[in-house]
Design an enzyme around this catalytic site. Structure first.
Site, mmCIF file in Angstrom:
data_model
loop_
_atom_site.group_PDB
_atom_site.id
_atom_site.type_symbol
_atom_site.label_atom_id
_atom_site.label_comp_id
_atom_site.label_asym_id
_atom_site.label_seq_id
_atom_site.Cartn_x
_atom_site.Cartn_y
_atom_site.Cartn_z
ATOM 1 N N CYS A 1 35.365 39.417 36.894
ATOM 2 C CA CYS A 1 34.647 40.418 37.450
ATOM 3 C C CYS A 1 34.354 41.504 36.484
ATOM 4 O O CYS A 1 33.274 42.122 36.272
ATOM 5 C CB CYS A 1 35.411 41.120 38.697
ATOM 6 S SG CYS A 1 35.421 40.011 40.063
ATOM 7 N N HIS A 2 35.361 42.221 35.820
ATOM 8 C CA HIS A 2 35.142 43.262 35.033
ATOM 9 C C HIS A 2 35.884 43.339 33.509
ATOM 10 O O HIS A 2 36.004 43.934 32.835
ATOM 11 C CB HIS A 2 35.567 44.651 35.609
ATOM 12 C CG HIS A 2 34.844 44.842 37.029
ATOM 13 N ND1 HIS A 2 35.543 44.302 37.942
ATOM 14 C CD2 HIS A 2 33.840 45.214 37.259
ATOM 15 C CE1 HIS A 2 34.888 44.760 39.232
ATOM 16 N NE2 HIS A 2 33.795 45.142 38.656
#
Lengths: 190, 429
Positions: free
Chosen positions: A154-155
């Site tokens: 995701c990040h």
């Protein structure tokens, strides 16, 4: 009837007492409406599960559900254990072991994130401490990030073979839930 | 707002009613006789378009709620059921889903129009701030609504956004986790979360409706801004709202409805993410989580900051900073038409927002992260550097003396009693 000073003070007290009473009453009434949103009895009832570890060979990992969250169980090979033990704790992003069975101040040594004598078994809540995604690294084909543990797509957080955050925006190491070995090959989580 | 009411009840019945509840008079004065600047361009039709969007979302949403099931086992299938089986569900569901995107498109145009023409300046600060509150309520509603189809993006979007609150653990340990558990009603996003999100998604549009009433009220107290940024100073500067502004609004709305209808009929799912047509799975995070397009610039700002709490603070500030715009801009001139330097700052800001939108859709890796940091800096520089500094340094170009003069090249004849030059820069109040 004469309006004298005592009357005004008497009224002040009545207003103060009345307002205080209303404020306490209002706050008390508000509480059930706030508290109703917390996990209910049925959610709390699903507190513990038992997992059989026999089918998990060294180098393999399984994911089980506990309290609606995935729990990662990895049977680490000798290399991965050695890598995890070699890390200097002072150089870590998060120096706390994040082991729910130990106090917060425990340093993030690999030995404090596993059970003594069972160093190959790493049990973690599989939820990225950044914004709650499920990191990759459980299946063979997954990217395990720069440190051989898990990688959150995701990040971009990288975790090592002890589930400690090494790179990326996540602030904390992956959490070790409270668990115990009920037999040599069976654990109870929660 | 201005002067006495021009409403004259025609029949005995309307006269009787007017003496008891003058609601028809209020409507007449607010939406028929209301003086609108005669130089409004099509960017001013978006207020009416937004009212249409809100009403359309309310009507379609109330209907969808008759068929939707807010349960983690049934929600995904119930949306498919609406699209395939419910009579005209194929029409009403995309009207609502596409409508959300069109609502945000219109609101962003509306906000940029306000920024360009200085519609936030005195005496319209409260009007502007109410608008920011409406934007915040819209964002909350849009986020809650996106959770309801219970696809993969719904589920993981809800997980990531609610987890923003866990960053408060960095302030008081345990506080963030306690808030997140309270929001979820469990230890992860689940059935309890879906149920309450549905309830709140139904509630918030009515909050928006209330805010819109206050927004329109504040607008009718201050009067509309216009492309020159000058106030209405003489009767010739204005025309009655009906039929002039209303006709223009209706035409603008029909033009707006063309792309709206095109999406609804020909590309109903195009604005959604493919992953959201996979049912929610709490064990698998999609490899690349992206929010809906209208949140992308803010998502880019969130990811640009390498600290969890810092990222959340930056993202929230990016919206909240709008509240302070009336006081950050130091210029006495409203409209960018007469602001030769700030005009370019505005366009640079518009480009920055588009660039952040693009970067928010890209994966969290280089070179996108560096670019996101540069544009995050530029985003805040517009508010914190350009607005105060340019306002002081810039020499505005010559303003027309009145709205009338800007339209016809000569000051209005009916306002001959106005001293020449009295209509320079809007005064600060």
């Amino acid at each position: 009837m004469s309006a004298d000073v005592e009357d005004t003070h008497k009224r002040d007290f009545l207003v103060l007492a009345g307002n205080t009473f209303a404020a306490i009453g209002g706050a008390s009434l508000l509480w059930p409406f706030v508290q109703q949103m917390n996990p209910d009895a049925s959610a709390l009832a699903l507190a513990s599960i038992e997992v059989d570890l026999t089918p998990v060979k060294p180098g393999q990992a399984i994911t089980v559900m506990w309290r609606g969250k995935p729990v990662f169980i990895r049977n680490r090979n000798a290399d991965e254990i050695k890598q995890a033990q070699a890390v200097d704790v002072k150089a870590l992003v998060d120096t706390s072991a994040r082991n729910d069975a130990l106090p917060d101040a425990t340093p993030a040594l690999d030995e404090d994130r596993v059970k003594k004598g069972k160093e190959n078994w790493l049990v973690l809540v599989g939820v990225c401490t950044h914004l709650g995604c499920i990191p990759k690294g459980q299946s063979i084909a997954d990217s395990r990030g720069d440190f051989g543990g898990w990688f959150c797509p995701c990040h971009g957080s990288h975790y090592d073979t002890s589930g400690r955050i090494r790179k990326g925006p996540a602030p904390r190491n992956l959490e070790v839930p409270v668990y115990s070995f009920v037999s040599d090959t069976k654990i109870k989580i929660g | 707002m201005s002067g006495h009411s021009t409403y004259e009840p025609k029949s005995n019945v309307s006269k009787w009613f007017d003496e008891r509840l003058p609601v028809v008079r209020l409507m007449h004065d607010s939406f028929v006789a209301f003086p609108t600047p005669r130089n409004l361009n099509y960017l001013w039709t978006f207020g009416g378009i937004l009212v249409f969007c809100l009403v359309a979302q309310l009507v379609t949403g109330i209907i969808l709620a008759m068929h939707y099931v807010p349960n983690d086992q049934m929600a995904f299938n119930s949306v498919q059921h609406i699209k395939r089986d419910v009579n005209y569900g194929w029409l009403i569901q995309p009207m609502h889903a596409v409508g959300a995107s069109m609502f945000f498109l219109a609101v962003y145009i509306h906000i940029f129009r306000g920024l360009y023409y200085g519609s936030y300046k005195a005496p319209r600060e409260v009007l502007w701030i109410l608008g920011v509150f409406i934007l915040l309520a819209m964002m909350a509603t849009g986020f809650l609504g996106y959770t309801l189809p219970w696809g993969q993006m719904s589920f993981w979007g809800a997980t990531v956004i609610t987890n923003l609150f866990s960053s408060l653990d960095g302030v008081i340990p345990g506080l963030g986790t306690a808030i997140v558990t309270w929001l979820w009603g469990g230890f992860s996003v689940g059935n309890a979360t879906l149920n309450r999100f549905f309830s709140l998604h139904y509630l918030l549009p009515f909050v928006i409706f209330g805010l819109v009433i206050l927004h329109v009220w504040a607008l009718h107290v201050a009067g509309q801004n216009n492309p020159t940024g000058l106030e209405i100073k003489q009767p010739a500067d204005a025309v009655p709202m009906y039929p002039y502004a209303v006709t223009k609004d209706v035409f603008g709305m029909f033009v707006f409805l063309i792309p709206f209808a095109y999406f609804v009929f020909f590309m109903p799912d195009w604005l959604g993410h493919a992953d959201n047509y996979t049912p929610a799975d709490p064990l698998v995070t999609p490899p690349h989580i992206v929010p809906e397009w209208y949140f992308l610039p803010f998502y880019a700002i969130l990811r640009a900051i390498p600290s969890k709490l810092g990222g959340v603070i930056a993202m929230v500030s990016a919206i909240v900073i709008l509240v302070f715009v009336p006081w950050l801009d130091t210029s006495r001139v409203r409209s960018c038409k007469y602001r030769p330097i700030f005009k370019w700052c505005f366009w640079a800001f518009a480009f920055t927002c588009l660039a952040l939108g693009y970067l928010g859709a890209m994966p969290a890796e280089e070179p996108y992260i560096t670019w996101a940091r540069i544009f995050t800096f530029l985003y805040f520089a517009f508010f914190l550097l350009a607005m105060p500094i340019v306002g002081i340094l810039e020499t505005p170009s010559k303003l027309p003396r009145s709205i009338m003069e800007s339209v016809l090249g000569k000051p209005g004849s009916t306002g001959g009693h106005m001293p020449a030059g009295a209509s320079a820069a809007p005064e600060k109040r």
